[in-house]
Design an enzyme around this catalytic site. Structure first.
Site, PDB file in Angstrom:
ATOM      1  CD  GLU A  11       3.676  -5.684  -2.200  1.00 60.05           C
ATOM      2  OE1 GLU A  11       2.190  -5.240  -2.586  1.00 60.05           O
ATOM      3  OE2 GLU A  11       4.165  -4.227  -1.746  1.00 60.05           O
ATOM      4  NE  ARG A  16      -5.862  -8.223   0.584  1.00 59.60           N
ATOM      5  CZ  ARG A  16      -5.927  -7.745  -0.762  1.00 59.60           C
ATOM      6  NH1 ARG A  16      -6.329  -8.680  -1.784  1.00 59.60           N
ATOM      7  NH2 ARG A  16      -4.751  -7.094  -1.056  1.00 59.60           N
ATOM      8  CD  GLU A  76       0.233  -5.902  -5.886  1.00 61.94           C
ATOM      9  OE1 GLU A  76      -0.443  -5.823  -5.498  1.00 61.94           O
ATOM     10  OE2 GLU A  76       1.262  -5.886  -5.547  1.00 61.94           O
ATOM     11  CD  GLU A 131      11.905  -3.768  -5.000  1.00 60.70           C
ATOM     12  OE1 GLU A 131      11.585  -2.870  -5.639  1.00 60.70           O
ATOM     13  OE2 GLU A 131      11.537  -5.039  -5.026  1.00 60.70           O
ATOM     14  CE  LYS A 132      17.642   2.182 -12.073  1.00 65.00           C
ATOM     15  NZ  LYS A 132      19.020   2.860 -12.097  1.00 65.00           N
ATOM     16  N   GLY A 136       0.798  -1.518  -0.050  1.00 67.97           N
ATOM     17  CA  GLY A 136      -0.141  -0.014  -0.156  1.00 67.97           C
ATOM     18  C   GLY A 136       0.176   0.974   0.132  1.00 67.97           C
TER      19      GLY A 136
HETATM   20  C1  MV4 Z   1       8.093  -0.031  -7.143  1.00 68.42           C
HETATM   21  C2  MV4 Z   1       7.712   1.352  -7.771  1.00 68.42           C
HETATM   22  C3  MV4 Z   1       8.397   1.251  -8.495  1.00 68.42           C
HETATM   23  N1  MV4 Z   1      10.080   0.115  -8.453  1.00 68.42           N
HETATM   24  N2  MV4 Z   1       9.189  -0.902  -6.589  1.00 68.42           N
HETATM   25  C4  MV4 Z   1       3.821   0.663  -4.584  1.00 68.42           C
HETATM   26  C5  MV4 Z   1       3.042  -0.026  -3.094  1.00 68.42           C
HETATM   27  C6  MV4 Z   1       4.416  -1.155  -3.468  1.00 68.42           C
HETATM   28  N3  MV4 Z   1       2.977  -2.249  -3.823  1.00 68.42           N
HETATM   29  C7  MV4 Z   1       4.903  -0.817  -4.625  1.00 68.42           C
HETATM   30  N4  MV4 Z   1       5.225  -0.027  -5.321  1.00 68.42           N
HETATM   31  C8  MV4 Z   1       5.731   0.401  -6.219  1.00 68.42           C
HETATM   32  N5  MV4 Z   1       6.730  -0.323  -6.108  1.00 68.42           N
HETATM   33  C9  MV4 Z   1      10.103  -0.717  -7.521  1.00 68.42           C
HETATM   34  N6  MV4 Z   1      11.246  -0.990  -7.679  1.00 68.42           N
HETATM   35  C10 MV4 Z   1       6.286   1.903  -8.006  1.00 68.42           C
HETATM   36  C11 MV4 Z   1       5.613   1.124  -7.233  1.00 68.42           C
HETATM   37  C12 MV4 Z   1       4.626   2.577  -7.169  1.00 68.42           C
HETATM   38  C13 MV4 Z   1       3.458   1.632  -7.385  1.00 68.42           C
HETATM   39  C14 MV4 Z   1       2.668   0.024  -8.038  1.00 68.42           C
HETATM   40  C15 MV4 Z   1       1.529  -0.481  -8.537  1.00 68.42           C
HETATM   41  C16 MV4 Z   1       1.071   0.624  -8.596  1.00 68.42           C
HETATM   42  C17 MV4 Z   1       1.007   1.935  -8.746  1.00 68.42           C
HETATM   43  C18 MV4 Z   1       1.710   2.906  -8.125  1.00 68.42           C
HETATM   44  C19 MV4 Z   1       2.372   3.878  -7.471  1.00 68.42           C
HETATM   45  C20 MV4 Z   1       2.963   4.176  -6.362  1.00 68.42           C
HETATM   46  C21 MV4 Z   1       4.291   3.553  -6.702  1.00 68.42           C
END
Ligand code: MV4
Length: 446
Positions: A287, A291, A275, A200-201, A164
């Site tokens: 992730e 559920r 995901e 992470e990158k 989240g």
């Molecule tokens: C990221 C990312 C960019 N790069 N990881 C947001 C919540 C969590 N579930 C993981 N998220 C992200 N991880 C890396 N290495 C960008 C996000 C992210 C995001 C991911 C999915 C849907 C919407 C998002 C909005 C902002 C950031």
């Protein structure tokens, strides 16, 4: 098979689960707070038990009250729904200790995937592509700086207990590391009581693509293709679609098979979602959700399979009754999440529903617990309806969605229906040309 199931949830998802149970000949027990005494999920259930006052922590999150309700009604199993207790490993454990079946994965699998560091290590070892980054937790600013130099800026510091978006900070240069590291740890400690972080990158413009999975207790696992959930605001999904307009059939097949293999190898029981971020033709695991998800509906629309029924069947120990090749994808589906919120400010808008009229017709589905005269309480999530539309192809689906959104009337409260009507008319959306930042960028321009 179970004779009676307690549904530890409310709103549209409680109804969704009740409907699956009904069709399987399973009796249902609803639980509700005092604010939900008149709710549709209570009216439709065979029995109901009031479990506490309006605040969720005193009712829908009240473990002793839920277990007591299960005991006095004599159920065989408890379905946690979505949110609330659905990813609480301790709850799953207590449910089993009290002699009920938890309709979901084992507490061990919930715990494994709830910790993002152990989840990433596990799936990486089993062959899923992950984002380049730290090998586990990062414990000092010096270590964080060293890893950032190795993987290259920008980097993301993420909470191990996260999800989240809480406890997540970007660092664009070495100067940002100390502050981002401290902020991420502080937020993680406040939100989860656990300040472990990893790195992470930072992927700048990915799509969010998730694969729907099902595993049973007989060593079988299948996938149901992917959903594109990139249209989000503040980590809340707004529109989801299946299949993703950004993937081809080959990519779909490959990532699905890879994800199904992972849950098969860990012996996962139940429905779950892996995901990924998807950028420049590559997938990166982020992730796993252990559920059912809100947007499971669009997968049901393109596969014709009742995922809640499958979830209940595998929880009861039955094997998946078909093979991967029997799962065929048919057409396209889109879901709009409709919230009781101001469509411009997103301020919650609880109140009494008047003049409710749901759209209908071929391939139009509305999952909602609304009815005329219902009072939307102020205490819970503002999502009040899901509009799900199917078409033979994406274009037919979009035309039908526009028609269904025109028909939908929800009076008495503000809703995000007008926002949806605008979003689906945007050329970028129509062309499937969007990433995880598209919606917030669109809203910022208004
Ligand atoms: C990221 C990312 C960019 N790069 N990881 C947001 C919540 C969590 N579930 C993981 N998220 C992200 N991880 C890396 N290495 C960008 C996000 C992210 C995001 C991911 C999915 C849907 C919407 C998002 C909005 C902002 C950031």
């Amino acid at each position: 098979m179970f004779e009676k199931v307690l549904i530890a949830n409310r709103g549209e998802i409680a109804l969704r689960i009740h409907r699956a149970c009904r069709e399987m000949g399973i009796h249902t027990v609803a639980v509700h707070s005092t604010a939900d005494a008149d709710a549709m999920h209570v009216r439709l259930a065979d029995e109901s038990v009031c479990i506490g006052p309006p605040p969720a922590r005193d009712s829908y999150l009240n473990i002793p009250a839920i277990l007591t309700a299960a005991a006095i009604t004599g159920v065989d199993a408890i379905h946690p729904g979505i949110g609330f207790m659905s990813e609480n490993a301790n709850f799953a454990e207590m449910v089993e200790q009290h002699g009920f079946t938890f309709i979901g994965p084992t507490p061990e699998h919930i715990r494994l995937m709830g910790d993002k560091v152990t989840a990433k290590k596990t799936v990486k070892a089993l062959g899923l592509p992950t984002v380049p980054g730290s090998d586990g937790a990062v414990t000092t600013i010096e270590e964080a700086t060293k890893i950032a130099e190795e993987i290259g800026y920008p980097v993301l510091i993420k909470a191990a207990a996260g999800g989240g978006g809480k406890g997540m900070k970007v660092a664009h240069t070495a100067k940002d590391i100390a502050e981002s590291y401290q902020l991420a740890r502080g937020e993680a400690r406040a939100a989860f009581g656990n300040d472990e972080v990893y790195m992470e990158k930072y992927l700048e413009k990915p799509r969010h693509i998730e694969v729907q999975l099902l595993g049973d207790t007989h060593g079988n696992a299948v996938h149901f293709g992917e959903r594109d959930c990139s249209i989000q605001r503040r980590h809340q999904k707004v529109i989801e679609e299946a299949p993703s307009p950004g993937l081809n059939a080959n990519e779909r097949e490959q990532i699905g098979a890879l994800a199904a293999k992972v849950i098969q190898k860990i012996g996962y029981r139940g429905v779950g979602t892996i995901e990924f971020l998807y950028e420049h033709g590559k997938f990166y695991f982020i992730e796993m959700n252990t559920r059912l998800q809100i947007e499971h509906t669009i997968t049901e629309m393109i596969t014709g399979i009742d995922l809640v029924r499958e979830q209940i069947r595998v929880a009861a120990g039955q094997p998946i009754s078909y093979k991967q090749k029997d799962i065929v994808f048919n057409g396209h589906a889109i879901e709009c999440r409709i919230n009781a919120e101001n469509p411009e400010t997103f301020a919650p808008s609880p109140g009494t529903i008047v003049g409710y009229h749901a759209p209908g017709g071929l391939d139009v589905r509305v999952d909602s617990a609304l009815y005329d005269g219902y009072r939307v309480p102020p205490h819970y999530d503002s999502m009040i309806a899901k509009l799900i539309v199917h078409g033979a192809n994406r274009n037919e689906c979009l035309l039908r969605l526009r028609r269904a959104l025109e028909e939908f009337v929800i009076g008495g409260v503000d809703t995000t229906l007008p926002l949806h009507r605008r979003l689906i008319a945007q050329p970028d959306f129509i062309n499937g040309n969007y990433d995880i930042h598209w919606l917030e960028t669109f809203l910022a321009k208004l």
